[in-house]
Design an enzyme around this catalytic site. Sequence first.
Site, mmCIF file in Angstrom:
data_model
loop_
_atom_site.group_PDB
_atom_site.id
_atom_site.type_symbol
_atom_site.label_atom_id
_atom_site.label_comp_id
_atom_site.label_asym_id
_atom_site.label_seq_id
_atom_site.Cartn_x
_atom_site.Cartn_y
_atom_site.Cartn_z
ATOM 1 N N ASN A 1 0.842 -1.208 0.000
ATOM 2 C CA ASN A 1 0.000 0.000 0.000
ATOM 3 C C ASN A 1 0.871 1.249 0.000
ATOM 4 O O ASN A 1 1.888 1.319 0.700
ATOM 5 C CB ASN A 1 -1.016 -0.015 1.139
ATOM 6 C CG ASN A 1 -0.436 -0.218 2.515
ATOM 7 O OD1 ASN A 1 0.591 -0.851 2.673
ATOM 8 N ND2 ASN A 1 -1.084 0.326 3.522
ATOM 9 N N CYS B 1 -4.128 0.754 -2.624
ATOM 10 C CA CYS B 1 -3.959 -0.503 -1.877
ATOM 11 C C CYS B 1 -2.847 -1.357 -2.488
ATOM 12 O O CYS B 1 -2.563 -1.276 -3.689
ATOM 13 C CB CYS B 1 -5.240 -1.325 -1.927
ATOM 14 S SG CYS B 1 -6.642 -0.597 -1.085
ATOM 15 N N GLU C 1 -2.867 -4.510 -3.222
ATOM 16 C CA GLU C 1 -3.314 -5.427 -4.278
ATOM 17 C C GLU C 1 -3.292 -4.746 -5.634
ATOM 18 O O GLU C 1 -2.801 -5.293 -6.628
ATOM 19 C CB GLU C 1 -4.737 -5.918 -3.993
ATOM 20 C CG GLU C 1 -4.884 -6.750 -2.742
ATOM 21 C CD GLU C 1 -5.202 -5.918 -1.500
ATOM 22 O OE1 GLU C 1 -4.701 -4.777 -1.383
ATOM 23 O OE2 GLU C 1 -5.938 -6.416 -0.632
ATOM 24 N N CYS D 1 -10.405 -4.916 -0.451
ATOM 25 C CA CYS D 1 -11.534 -3.980 -0.573
ATOM 26 C C CYS D 1 -12.250 -4.215 -1.901
ATOM 27 O O CYS D 1 -11.738 -4.878 -2.811
ATOM 28 C CB CYS D 1 -11.053 -2.535 -0.446
ATOM 29 S SG CYS D 1 -10.274 -1.882 -1.935
ATOM 30 N N GLU E 1 0.418 5.143 0.540
ATOM 31 C CA GLU E 1 -0.507 6.190 0.990
ATOM 32 C C GLU E 1 -0.015 7.566 0.563
ATOM 33 O O GLU E 1 1.139 7.728 0.125
ATOM 34 C CB GLU E 1 -0.663 6.102 2.516
ATOM 35 C CG GLU E 1 -1.307 4.783 2.923
ATOM 36 C CD GLU E 1 -1.549 4.658 4.422
ATOM 37 O OE1 GLU E 1 -1.081 5.518 5.195
ATOM 38 O OE2 GLU E 1 -2.210 3.673 4.811
ATOM 39 N N CYS F 1 -10.314 -3.341 -5.140
ATOM 40 C CA CYS F 1 -9.273 -4.323 -5.500
ATOM 41 C C CYS F 1 -9.909 -5.582 -6.069
ATOM 42 O O CYS F 1 -9.403 -6.170 -7.030
ATOM 43 C CB CYS F 1 -8.405 -4.658 -4.287
ATOM 44 S SG CYS F 1 -7.338 -3.281 -3.810
HETATM 45 N N1 THU Z 1 -5.321 -1.522 2.311
HETATM 46 C C1 THU Z 1 -4.737 -2.318 1.374
HETATM 47 O O1 THU Z 1 -3.649 -2.030 0.886
HETATM 48 N N2 THU Z 1 -5.388 -3.434 0.995
HETATM 49 C C2 THU Z 1 -6.532 -3.891 1.567
HETATM 50 O O2 THU Z 1 -7.004 -4.961 1.181
HETATM 51 C C3 THU Z 1 -7.202 -3.115 2.611
HETATM 52 C C4 THU Z 1 -6.616 -1.782 2.893
HETATM 53 C C5 THU Z 1 -4.603 -0.330 2.753
HETATM 54 C C6 THU Z 1 -5.178 0.982 2.365
HETATM 55 C C7 THU Z 1 -4.581 1.883 3.425
HETATM 56 O O3 THU Z 1 -3.264 2.251 3.028
HETATM 57 C C8 THU Z 1 -4.465 1.001 4.647
HETATM 58 O O4 THU Z 1 -4.540 -0.334 4.172
HETATM 59 C C9 THU Z 1 -5.542 1.226 5.695
HETATM 60 O O5 THU Z 1 -6.797 1.158 5.128
#
Ligand code: THU
Length: 161
Positions: free
Chosen positions: A62, A73, A75, A112, A64, A115
């Site tokens: 991920n 994310c 994925e 999510c 951010e 994804c």
């Molecule tokens: N996140 C992912 O990378 N993948 C997921 O399946 C769920 C959420 C990340 C997004 C954000 O950077 C952090 O997790 C918190 O939501």
Amino acid sequence: MTNHEIKIAFEEYPSIHELNGSDQNLCLEAVNATANSHSPYSKFKVGAALLLQSGKIIHGSNQENVAYPSGLCAERVALFHWGATYPNDPIETIAITAYTDNFELIKPVTPCGSCLQVMAEFEKKQGKPIRVILYCIDGPVWITNGIESFLPFLFFEDRLS
Ligand code: THU
């Protein structure tokens, strides 16, 4: 009025040690991927590893951003890298894991909706399902064969015609 019920199927293993060598390795690759997570805001590190038909492994984590919606994310970072770089080398399996110092993760993190929608697109594109392995260090491992288990009412292309 008719009531319908949809059942979804997934495998559960008590720990990574119950998996075959290739799946265990992919889970560990997903753990390695968390090292490059850029998650100063959530402090929640997510790692994804794709195993391609050729044996190649692709990482995603991920990423951010201070403008929150600009982040992505793990994925989709891995999946879009695949789409941009290895589109003719089908994805066999994606392993996903997460880690935070803030609390103990006792259940795997499930991807999510966005994804899942991207995974669905790439399943369609490559013409075969993507196995999904959800792994967390202190919990069970969940495996599905394809993403339909997560999205049984997925928006399919044939709805457009
Ligand atoms: N996140 C992912 O990378 N993948 C997921 O399946 C769920 C959420 C990340 C997004 C954000 O950077 C952090 O997790 C918190 O939501």
